[in-house]
Design a protein around this motif. Structure first.
Motif, PDB file in Angstrom:
ATOM      1  N   TYR A  70       0.810  -1.224   0.000  1.00  0.00           N
ATOM      2  CA  TYR A  70       0.000   0.000   0.000  1.00  0.00           C
ATOM      3  C   TYR A  70       0.843   1.275   0.000  1.00  0.00           C
ATOM      4  CZ  TYR A  70      -3.191   3.707   1.308  1.00  0.00           C
ATOM      5  OH  TYR A  70      -3.874   4.896   1.333  1.00  0.00           O
ATOM      6  N   PRO A  71       1.850   1.431   0.853  1.00  0.00           N
ATOM      7  CA  PRO A  71       2.647   2.671   0.804  1.00  0.00           C
ATOM      8  C   PRO A  71       3.228   2.940  -0.586  1.00  0.00           C
ATOM      9  CG  PRO A  71       3.123   1.485   2.816  1.00  0.00           C
ATOM     10  CD  PRO A  71       2.286   0.563   1.964  1.00  0.00           C
ATOM     11  N   ALA A  72       3.673   1.883  -1.276  1.00  0.00           N
ATOM     12  CA  ALA A  72       4.199   2.073  -2.627  1.00  0.00           C
ATOM     13  C   ALA A  72       3.095   2.538  -3.569  1.00  0.00           C
ATOM     14  CB  ALA A  72       4.816   0.769  -3.133  1.00  0.00           C
ATOM     15  N   ALA A  73       1.905   1.942  -3.443  1.00  0.00           N
ATOM     16  CA  ALA A  73       0.778   2.342  -4.288  1.00  0.00           C
ATOM     17  C   ALA A  73       0.369   3.781  -4.006  1.00  0.00           C
ATOM     18  CB  ALA A  73      -0.402   1.395  -4.051  1.00  0.00           C
ATOM     19  N   ALA A  74       0.355   4.162  -2.735  1.00  0.00           N
ATOM     20  CA  ALA A  74      -0.022   5.530  -2.370  1.00  0.00           C
ATOM     21  C   ALA A  74       0.960   6.536  -2.945  1.00  0.00           C
ATOM     22  CB  ALA A  74      -0.107   5.665  -0.846  1.00  0.00           C
ATOM     23  N   PRO A 101     -12.246   8.080  -7.829  1.00  0.00           N
ATOM     24  CA  PRO A 101     -11.840   6.694  -7.555  1.00  0.00           C
ATOM     25  C   PRO A 101     -10.539   6.581  -6.762  1.00  0.00           C
ATOM     26  CG  PRO A 101     -12.594   6.905  -9.821  1.00  0.00           C
ATOM     27  CD  PRO A 101     -12.489   8.296  -9.272  1.00  0.00           C
ATOM     28  N   LEU A 102      -9.688   7.595  -6.815  1.00  0.00           N
ATOM     29  CA  LEU A 102      -8.449   7.544  -6.041  1.00  0.00           C
ATOM     30  C   LEU A 102      -8.762   7.585  -4.546  1.00  0.00           C
ATOM     31  CD1 LEU A 102      -6.145   9.947  -8.096  1.00  0.00           C
ATOM     32  CD2 LEU A 102      -6.728   7.542  -8.505  1.00  0.00           C
ATOM     33  N   GLY A 103      -9.739   8.410  -4.161  1.00  0.00           N
ATOM     34  CA  GLY A 103     -10.166   8.442  -2.766  1.00  0.00           C
ATOM     35  C   GLY A 103     -10.785   7.119  -2.349  1.00  0.00           C
ATOM     36  N   GLU A 104     -11.577   6.536  -3.246  1.00  0.00           N
ATOM     37  CA  GLU A 104     -12.181   5.229  -2.972  1.00  0.00           C
ATOM     38  C   GLU A 104     -11.093   4.174  -2.787  1.00  0.00           C
ATOM     39  OE1 GLU A 104     -15.140   2.252  -2.486  1.00  0.00           O
ATOM     40  OE2 GLU A 104     -15.247   4.451  -2.390  1.00  0.00           O
ATOM     41  N   TYR A 105     -10.055   4.234  -3.594  1.00  0.00           N
ATOM     42  CA  TYR A 105      -8.943   3.295  -3.456  1.00  0.00           C
ATOM     43  C   TYR A 105      -8.284   3.439  -2.085  1.00  0.00           C
ATOM     44  CZ  TYR A 105      -4.465   0.978  -4.204  1.00  0.00           C
ATOM     45  OH  TYR A 105      -3.367   0.148  -4.078  1.00  0.00           O
ATOM     46  N   VAL A 106      -8.056   4.677  -1.661  1.00  0.00           N
ATOM     47  CA  VAL A 106      -7.427   4.919  -0.362  1.00  0.00           C
ATOM     48  C   VAL A 106      -8.289   4.358   0.763  1.00  0.00           C
ATOM     49  CG1 VAL A 106      -6.695   6.721   1.267  1.00  0.00           C
ATOM     50  CG2 VAL A 106      -6.108   6.915  -1.163  1.00  0.00           C
ATOM     51  N   VAL A 107      -9.592   4.561   0.692  1.00  0.00           N
ATOM     52  CA  VAL A 107     -10.494   4.038   1.723  1.00  0.00           C
ATOM     53  C   VAL A 107     -10.464   2.509   1.735  1.00  0.00           C
ATOM     54  CG1 VAL A 107     -12.909   3.830   2.431  1.00  0.00           C
ATOM     55  CG2 VAL A 107     -12.009   6.053   1.700  1.00  0.00           C
ATOM     56  N   ARG A 108     -10.524   1.905   0.567  1.00  0.00           N
ATOM     57  CA  ARG A 108     -10.602   0.443   0.471  1.00  0.00           C
ATOM     58  C   ARG A 108      -9.316  -0.233   0.938  1.00  0.00           C
ATOM     59  NH1 ARG A 108     -14.357  -1.853  -3.217  1.00  0.00           N
ATOM     60  NH2 ARG A 108     -12.755  -3.320  -3.910  1.00  0.00           N
ATOM     61  N   ASN A 109      -8.183   0.434   0.732  1.00  0.00           N
ATOM     62  CA  ASN A 109      -6.905  -0.232   0.963  1.00  0.00           C
ATOM     63  C   ASN A 109      -6.070   0.380   2.088  1.00  0.00           C
ATOM     64  OD1 ASN A 109      -6.594  -2.191  -1.556  1.00  0.00           O
ATOM     65  ND2 ASN A 109      -7.511  -0.279  -2.281  1.00  0.00           N
ATOM     66  N   GLY A 110      -6.395   1.607   2.508  1.00  0.00           N
ATOM     67  CA  GLY A 110      -5.532   2.277   3.470  1.00  0.00           C
ATOM     68  C   GLY A 110      -6.195   2.743   4.739  1.00  0.00           C
ATOM     69  N   LEU A 123      -4.816  11.699   0.862  1.00  0.00           N
ATOM     70  CA  LEU A 123      -6.095  12.404   0.687  1.00  0.00           C
ATOM     71  C   LEU A 123      -5.893  13.909   0.629  1.00  0.00           C
ATOM     72  CD1 LEU A 123      -8.552  10.403   2.994  1.00  0.00           C
ATOM     73  CD2 LEU A 123      -8.274  10.262   0.502  1.00  0.00           C
ATOM     74  N   ARG A 124      -4.964  14.415   1.420  1.00  0.00           N
ATOM     75  CA  ARG A 124      -4.677  15.857   1.376  1.00  0.00           C
ATOM     76  C   ARG A 124      -4.198  16.262  -0.017  1.00  0.00           C
ATOM     77  NH1 ARG A 124      -0.356  18.986   1.359  1.00  0.00           N
ATOM     78  NH2 ARG A 124      -0.595  21.145   2.118  1.00  0.00           N
ATOM     79  N   GLU A 125      -3.356  15.446  -0.628  1.00  0.00           N
ATOM     80  CA  GLU A 125      -2.867  15.763  -1.966  1.00  0.00           C
ATOM     81  C   GLU A 125      -3.976  15.655  -3.005  1.00  0.00           C
ATOM     82  OE1 GLU A 125       0.095  16.898  -3.035  1.00  0.00           O
ATOM     83  OE2 GLU A 125       0.661  17.101  -0.922  1.00  0.00           O
TER      84      GLU A 125
END
Length: 378
Positions: A70-74, A101-110, A123-125
């Motif tokens: 996840y950190p690499a994906a983020a 969808p990027l926010g959705e990805y963060v919620v689903r995985n992070g 999310l701030r970025e």
């Protein structure tokens, strides 16, 4: 075919062109990213999905094309982002929906303790390109203390999109979004900071946030606005705008303390000398037209609304309050007002049914006069 039937918001926001754009950003940020495969996965079945499901669908496609780490994906997500939205603007710059969808990805995985810092940073970025007001709510619910602490820091961020997210993301009744599990009054200290913001995009969110709270805690909202007035940290005209926008629901309800706060007497000394409809027989698509004359027995500041009692399917009626005008009338003078209100046949907020309707004048929160009319449907 009507314009409404021709235009599809979901197709406008999420389509092949936008997916190609998003895949190109990721390909530029990460040489190993399979842009063609991502695009094919996104487009497979996209047309059959509604708007919110398209967001989830694209996020799921990302999960197949970003590293499992996840950190690499983020980091790839942050690197793929285009420049922030124009920082010289101060309003109406919501951003590009293709980044939802990027926010959705963060919620689903992070949304987990080990990844909390990485996710909030991401999310701030993203919110400087598209508002993450929906995504941040998952973190407020799961990690309220840490997330609200971070939002406190963001409330003084140099970027106004980040500051707006603090208010919009913590709104108790944010449209199209999940309800938060925290106490709806808990974010008020954040609003204490944000109410003096120099950008209307932020202060509009603050006012909408207070309007949400006012539906359950009217006195607390009035107390907060009085405190802001005493603090004198916001321009007087802007604070007056915040007051009116934040209290609009209470005004429509005729909430006496609110009307007093805004400078309207609850017992205006007036006479309705004339109130007439142009016709009392209407069909869907017609305009309800009326005129009214109001005479003041003393100097009065009046908030004039009109209330239409719409017939429901079961034959009962439901009132809907509409703004007409705020006026000041000197003692002995008469104000003359006219209004046309179209009875739309295909309105999205109500359905027209035949029967005896009524339109009433609501002045400073009280009904002053009523006229019936009949609505016929072929």
């Amino acid at each position: 075919m009507t314009d409404k039937e021709k235009f599809s918001l979901k197709d406008h926001l999420f389509n092949r062109q936008r997916v190609v754009y998003l895949s190109g950003l990721f390909a530029d940020a990460e040489s190993t990213f399979d842009a063609d495969g991502f695009m094919r996965k996104c487009m497979r079945g996209l047309k059959q999905l509604e708007l919110k499901k398209r967001i989830v669908h694209i996020a799921q496609a990302l999960e197949s094309h970003l590293p499992d780490d996840y950190p690499a994906a983020a980091r790839i997500i942050r690197n793929a982002l285009p420049p922030p939205l124009d920082p010289s603007r101060t309003d109406d710059d919501f951003g590009d929906f293709i980044f939802a969808p990027l926010g959705e990805y963060v919620v689903r995985n992070g949304c987990s303790a080990p990844h909390l810092g990485e996710s909030l940073r991401t999310l701030r970025e993203i919110t400087m390109r598209f508002s993450m007001e929906d995504a941040i709510r998952a973190f407020i619910d799961a990690f309220p203390d840490v997330t609200l602490s971070e939002l406190t820091t963001w409330s003084t961020d140099s970027n106004y999109h980040v500051r707006r997210l603090v208010s919009e993301g913590t709104r108790p009744k944010l449209p199209w979004s999940r309800r938060l599990t925290i106490d709806p009054t808990q974010p008020i200290p954040l609003l204490d900071t944000l109410h003096s913001d120099p950008t209307r995009y932020v202060t509009r969110s603050v006012a909408n946030h207070l309007n949400d709270i006012s539906k359950d805690h009217p006195e607390l909202v009035l107390k907060t606005l009085r405190r802001w007035k005493a603090a004198k940290r916001q321009d007087a005209d802007e604070l007056d705008w915040i007051n009116r926008h934040a209290l609009r629901t209470l005004v429509k309800k005729g909430h006496a303390p609110t009307l007093t706060f805004l400078g309207y007497r609850s017992d205006p000394k007036i006479q309705i000398t004339h109130f007439q409809l142009s016709t009392k027989e209407l069909w869907p698509g017609d305009q309800l037209e009326f005129e009214v004359e109001i005479q003041a027995e003393r100097n009065e500041r009046l908030l004039v609304d009109y209330v239409i009692d719409f017939v429901k399917a079961n034959g009962t009626t439901v009132p809907k309050v509409h703004k007409l005008k705020s006026i000041e009338i000197a003692k002995g003078k008469t104000a003359r007002l006219k209004k046309r209100h179209r009875l739309h046949a295909n309105a999205t907020t109500y359905t027209l049914y035949p029967g005896r309707h009524a339109v009433s004048l609501q002045i400073n929160g009280s009904i002053q006069a009523t006229q019936p009319f009949d609505l016929f449907i072929d």
